[in-house]
Design an enzyme around this catalytic site. Sequence first.
Site, PDB file in Angstrom:
ATOM      1  N   ILE A  19      45.055  24.595  29.385  1.00 61.38           N
ATOM      2  CA  ILE A  19      45.572  26.115  28.711  1.00 61.38           C
ATOM      3  C   ILE A  19      44.294  26.940  29.184  1.00 61.38           C
ATOM      4  O   ILE A  19      43.045  26.738  28.959  1.00 61.38           O
ATOM      5  CB  ILE A  19      45.359  26.026  27.250  1.00 61.38           C
ATOM      6  CG1 ILE A  19      46.561  24.957  26.748  1.00 61.38           C
ATOM      7  CG2 ILE A  19      45.840  27.505  26.699  1.00 61.38           C
ATOM      8  CD1 ILE A  19      48.041  25.351  27.093  1.00 61.38           C
ATOM      9  N   GLU A  20      44.580  28.029  30.171  1.00 60.35           N
ATOM     10  CA  GLU A  20      43.854  29.033  30.243  1.00 60.35           C
ATOM     11  C   GLU A  20      43.936  30.244  29.422  1.00 60.35           C
ATOM     12  O   GLU A  20      45.195  30.766  29.305  1.00 60.35           O
ATOM     13  CB  GLU A  20      44.193  29.473  31.864  1.00 60.35           C
ATOM     14  CG  GLU A  20      43.015  30.166  32.434  1.00 60.35           C
ATOM     15  CD  GLU A  20      43.276  30.690  33.798  1.00 60.35           C
ATOM     16  OE1 GLU A  20      42.583  31.683  34.405  1.00 60.35           O
ATOM     17  OE2 GLU A  20      44.095  29.970  34.290  1.00 60.35           O
ATOM     18  N   ILE A  21      43.006  30.839  28.809  1.00 57.83           N
ATOM     19  CA  ILE A  21      43.023  32.123  27.864  1.00 57.83           C
ATOM     20  C   ILE A  21      42.266  33.181  28.720  1.00 57.83           C
ATOM     21  O   ILE A  21      41.020  32.915  29.121  1.00 57.83           O
ATOM     22  CB  ILE A  21      42.552  31.832  26.648  1.00 57.83           C
ATOM     23  CG1 ILE A  21      43.521  30.650  25.983  1.00 57.83           C
ATOM     24  CG2 ILE A  21      42.776  33.217  25.763  1.00 57.83           C
ATOM     25  CD1 ILE A  21      42.990  30.383  24.438  1.00 57.83           C
ATOM     26  N   SER A  51      38.174  34.018  32.403  1.00 57.26           N
ATOM     27  CA  SER A  51      38.960  33.086  31.819  1.00 57.26           C
ATOM     28  C   SER A  51      38.108  31.763  31.305  1.00 57.26           C
ATOM     29  O   SER A  51      37.044  31.799  31.454  1.00 57.26           O
ATOM     30  CB  SER A  51      39.890  32.381  32.862  1.00 57.26           C
ATOM     31  OG  SER A  51      40.685  33.351  33.395  1.00 57.26           O
TER      32      SER A  51
END
Length: 126
Positions: A119-121, A108
């Site tokens: 916001i974690e992608i 992540s």
Amino acid sequence: MIDHLDHLVLTTANEADCVHFYVELLGMKLETFGSGRKAFRFGNQKINLHVKGHEFEPKAHTPVPGALDLCFIASIPLDRVISALKAQSVPILEGPVMRTGATARIRSIYLRDPDLNLIEISELVA
């Protein structure tokens, strides 16, 4: 009893900046429904948008911008996400780091949207 998440609601202080972030930077599709309401669609889910002070009823007890911590699984390799964000001068707060997702290990990065939501992608790790 519960099978999956259909949508969630994000409250924003600035609709234009929020739309730019989720549509232009993250690649979600802008959808208009009902009487001019907006949502961001991705996969089989969507994020309905409320503008602070103009929320759709019923609403959360205390809807405020910046109170969410969301994790998205990317549709492309995380290194490509990082390159795309850097090309747009989007600051990455942390990562890539290893985390535990809902169904598997994930790799992540973390950033903030215009309302300072975290916001974690992520990408799934085999």
